[in-house]
Enzyme design. Sequence first.
Site, short mmCIF file in Angstrom:
data_model
loop_
_atom_site.label_atom_id
_atom_site.label_comp_id
_atom_site.label_asym_id
_atom_site.label_seq_id
_atom_site.Cartn_x
_atom_site.Cartn_y
_atom_site.Cartn_z
N GLU A 211 0.86 -1.19 0.00
CA GLU A 211 0.00 0.00 0.00
C GLU A 211 0.89 1.23 0.00
O GLU A 211 1.93 1.26 0.66
CB GLU A 211 -0.90 0.02 1.24
CG GLU A 211 -1.70 1.31 1.34
CD GLU A 211 -2.84 1.26 2.34
OE1 GLU A 211 -2.75 0.47 3.29
OE2 GLU A 211 -3.81 2.01 2.15
N ASN B 112 -12.28 -3.27 1.20
CA ASN B 112 -11.19 -3.34 2.18
C ASN B 112 -11.73 -3.01 3.55
O ASN B 112 -12.14 -1.87 3.77
CB ASN B 112 -10.09 -2.34 1.84
CG ASN B 112 -9.09 -2.22 2.99
OD1 ASN B 112 -8.38 -3.16 3.29
ND2 ASN B 112 -9.08 -1.07 3.65
N GLU B 113 -11.75 -3.95 4.42
CA GLU B 113 -12.21 -3.79 5.80
C GLU B 113 -13.30 -2.72 5.93
O GLU B 113 -13.25 -1.84 6.79
CB GLU B 113 -11.04 -3.56 6.77
CG GLU B 113 -10.15 -2.39 6.60
CD GLU B 113 -9.10 -2.27 7.72
OE1 GLU B 113 -9.03 -1.18 8.30
OE2 GLU B 113 -8.38 -3.24 8.01
N CYS C 185 -6.68 1.15 2.98
CA CYS C 185 -7.57 2.31 2.99
C CYS C 185 -7.44 3.13 1.71
O CYS C 185 -8.38 3.78 1.27
CB CYS C 185 -7.29 3.17 4.20
SG CYS C 185 -7.74 2.36 5.73
#
Length: 656
Positions: free
Chosen positions: A49, A387-388, A260
């Site tokens: 990331e 994503n989460e 994120c």
Amino acid sequence: MKKHTLPALALTACLAQAVMAADQPTTITVQAGAPGKPISPDLFGIFFEDLNYSADGGLYAELVQNRSFEYAMVEQPSWNNLTAWELQQRGGQGGVVVEYGVPLNANNPHYAVLEIRKPGDVALVNSGFDGIPVKAGEKYDVSLFARQLYIGGRWGSENRHGALPLAVRLEGADGAVLGEAKFDVTERAWKPFSATITASKTDPKARLAVVGSVPGGIALDEISLFPEKTFHNRPNGLRADLAQIIADLHPKFVRFPGGCLTHGNGLPNLYRWKDTIGPIEQRKGQPNLWGYHQSVGLGYYEYFQFCEDIGAKPLPVVAAGVSCQNSGHMAGIGQQAIPMEDMPVYIQDVLDLIEWANGPVTSKWGAKRAAAGHPEPFGLQYLGIGNEDHITPEFNQRFKMIFDAVKKAHPEITVVGTVGPSPAGFDYDEGWKTATELKVPIVDEHYYQKPEWFLTNGGRYDGYDRAKSKVYVGEYASRGNTLFNALAEAAYMTSLERNGDVVHMASYAPLLAKVGHTQWTPDLIYFTNEGVFPTVNYYVQALFGRNSGDCWLPSKIDPASKDLAVSAVRDSKSGDLVLKLVNTSREPMPLRIALDGSTKLPASATATVLTGDPGAKNDAGNAPAVTPKTAPLAVGPTFAYAAPASSLTIIRIPFH
Ligand code: AHR
């Protein structure tokens, strides 16, 4: 008061027992001849990331910061279009302004105008990301777009024609010229210029100066400098040392671009893969939700190519039609959902990604991949959706729409869903409910926990329902970079191998962090402009990556010990048996290892050991305190091995 004393005889008996227990080695019996249980072929990989300056200023080898003059205050309050650039009057007189009137293209709206008013040098100087590191004798590729605006004064110059000279210089921190390229800017339309400069001296803090000297105005954009030696010598490539240390992990897959970053700070900030392909000057950079700028020079083409270069499968992740729940400074309640009327376009983008990666050159998006230099398909197999995310009705509705569309159009793609940011709780439960209802093939679990959590939760997947979705442990770390942290992770990873039938993939997070720009700790690899510093945790990941197997073999520890974790795997290709032993206690552990049921005799083996003070760390900037050491080990059907205190040992046994 009566004293409680132990009779002398009983005390002697107790001591004798304790001595025997200490002397008596723990026995590990491995069913070496058993067919074993298949392990996912893609168990251990990496998660990349762009946070901690992992991409721009990190893995992406670009040396110029803010090359397209798009830095903005929304990224950092003190930033503007000229951040990292400085105007210097060096004998001439002039100025710089930021313009947007006639941009290179709509994705790259701002550019700089260098105005020379009085003859003599006027320089626009870029300081790079903490300086531009150059090495004597190495070649650097410089490129830029320029356009002549006028010659002489700005007004009344329409009939004046000629060339405006532009020098591009590599300069040392002391101002010495280390190399130079010269261009003549003659045209009123944007034109690309490029040259190769050889640095005459090593300087960790060099700069790039773009110098005008003849009165006139020159528009400049996309000013770029790359070392010629990138990983696999790719143009627009990756920093060779960083890419190599990642390759040395032997990851089976790479998850990207986040995290994120994927679902972004509000809908306008979703990561849009289409903005990240094509010529770099046409890509659409945007704010990085981690508080800086993403040029997307490291875009989808480069990610896929990197995967191919290191033999890892790509696992791109797209947003599930919602933004990060922490968007707009609203922790937990900032999720925004793409309006329903816009979902078809968004879903088409996702389908186009699959076509771009795998489609024939005759398809619309396959043709774009081919035009970029890769006519063969990339062989995309996995696609992450979400994503989460906070599992809201809005999420569920959009996830299902994307999931159904991918399943229908591309049943060959394995979708990875999401079950929140924690190992338990609302999003975990709801995410699993959704995944079970929709029969999502794999779900992505995340957990950042203390080392003790990893040591006591090794049984987590033993009881998972094998009929449900498989698991991708997409982000995990034990909140520290000591040897003890790394061993807690190693012990846990033995349980992932044991459960390699239900745990399909796993990746430590985060991967990279630039020293001085670290927003999240711990990380796996720290780096500066000149150095790369693997943590102890890195060596654990690398040892598991290099010593994977495709078949887990049952083993028994007698007596059972909370301080010892074991995993025995077979690598069918080589026929080797690999034994991983994690001793988390502060005492050495004498072991008797029995390889039961093998029809072949073990040949001489190697033991690779990672050990040291449990509190030891590999500090960035220093030589690593803890590294693995390999030595030959005499083995037989039964053999003795003393697992050092606080250690991971990998015993690799080939058979005759
Ligand atoms: O790995 C850092 C962050 O942790 C990721 O972006 C996110 O998915 C998680 O919260």
